[in-house]
Design an enzyme around this catalytic site. Structure first.
Site, short mmCIF file in Angstrom:
data_model
loop_
_atom_site.label_atom_id
_atom_site.label_comp_id
_atom_site.label_asym_id
_atom_site.label_seq_id
_atom_site.Cartn_x
_atom_site.Cartn_y
_atom_site.Cartn_z
N HIS A 55 -7.17 -5.78 -0.79
CA HIS A 55 -5.87 -4.98 -0.47
C HIS A 55 -5.50 -6.04 0.70
O HIS A 55 -4.04 -5.91 0.84
CB HIS A 55 -6.55 -3.98 0.10
CG HIS A 55 -5.46 -2.71 0.16
ND1 HIS A 55 -4.62 -2.46 -0.98
CD2 HIS A 55 -4.87 -1.79 1.11
CE1 HIS A 55 -3.93 -1.26 -0.76
NE2 HIS A 55 -3.87 -1.05 0.34
N ASP A 57 -8.97 -5.44 -5.78
CA ASP A 57 -8.68 -4.58 -4.62
C ASP A 57 -9.37 -3.11 -4.89
O ASP A 57 -9.34 -2.12 -5.78
CB ASP A 57 -7.07 -4.04 -4.82
CG ASP A 57 -6.40 -3.37 -3.60
OD1 ASP A 57 -7.23 -2.49 -3.20
OD2 ASP A 57 -5.25 -3.53 -3.59
N SER A 115 0.80 -1.15 -0.02
CA SER A 115 -0.16 -0.04 0.08
C SER A 115 0.91 1.26 -0.06
O SER A 115 1.82 1.27 -0.84
CB SER A 115 -0.96 -0.02 1.18
OG SER A 115 -2.02 0.86 0.89
#
Length: 276
Positions: free
Chosen positions: A256, A227, A98
């Site tokens: 995610h 995601d 991320s």
């Protein structure tokens, strides 16, 4: 003690160092809100296999100091670089998730490949989801502003309501338990409100296109097909297209949180990448 001081402003930062000191080095950079514990399904088994697995708690996260400043990408990447210097790590496989992927990219921009041999972007925010002149199909600024406003208004609700999509629990991929989801929601509160707000602002202004095209080490991009936090077409696929020679692995039905839902597959990819 597993602490060192930032070379920028003296902030005390916590790190984890698992596995044999002479093993191939994997350095993990975690997502926003979590700390190094998010990588437990990677660091523990890979350390047991002989890899040296190192993770840094970002400032304002986990057991690192709570601070007001230092959340711009240069300083965050500088903290990462200071850890590599502190432990004198070399031939590193750098793994960012991320916003941690953005920090990893900026580290290469600032320091090059002096210590890093290869880079893995896992559900990465790089090059950035926001609409820009070179990314007209990106997320409108007002949408990102609304997300950040919702976080500031009630971050407990933000974490709780986002968990289902984060782990793509509505899809037929590998499940995670209710207990694990509750645990991870709780761990999000290990990050200070200040750190969470600051990172939201970083993501809203993120554009790493000029940096990705200059990366000159092997790059693996791992991304989930579903995601929601960092949509594949806006981040992972763009990153893979921008980095010369990058390899893209798309996990079907992954969100995610693929580090948990698809842990075995991710470990297999990281293991092979680090040994290549």
């Amino acid at each position: 003690m597993p602490y060192f001081e930032s070379s920028t402003d003296g902030t005390r930062l916590h790190f984890v160092d698992y596995g044999p000191a002479d093993g191939p080095v994997l350095v993990f950079v975690h997502s926003a809100y979590f700390a190094t514990e998010m990588w437990e399904y990677q660091m523990l088994p890979l350390a047991a296999e002989g890899f040296r697995c190192v993770g840094l708690d970002r400032r304002g996260h986990g057991r690192s100091d709570d601070v007001w400043g230092g959340f711009d990408l240069d300083i965050l990447a500088g903290d990462l670089g200071a850890l590599l210097d502190h432990l004198d790590l070399r031939d590193v496989t750098l793994i960012g998730h991320s916003v941690g992927a953005a920090e990893a990219v900026r580290h290469l921009t600032l320091r090059g490949t002096e210590r890093v041999a290869r880079l893995a972007l896992v559900a990465g925010m790089a090059p950035g989801p926001a609409r820009s002149t070179d990314h007209p199909d990106g997320v409108a600024p007002e949408v990102l502003d609304a997300v950040n406003a919702a976080f500031r208004a009630d971050r407990a609700r933000f974490f709780a309501e986002g968990a289902e999509a984060f782990f793509a629990r509505h899809l037929p991929g590998p499940p995670v338990s209710d207990a694990y989801v509750a645990y991870m929601v709780g761990r999000c509160h290990g990050a200070t409100a200040r750190a969470g707000v600051a990172l939201g602002e970083v993501v809203a202004g993120l554009n790493l296109v000029p940096e990705l095209v200059k990366i000159d080490c092997p790059v693996l991009v791992v991304h989930g097909s579903d995601d929601v936090s960092a949509p594949l077409e806006l981040t992972g696929r763009r990153a893979a297209d921008l980095v010369p020679g990058a390899r893209l692995h798309v996990y079907e039905y992954a969100g995610h949180g693929l580090f948990a839902t698809h842990a075995d597959r991710l470990n297999e990819d990281l293991r092979a990448f680090a040994r290549a």
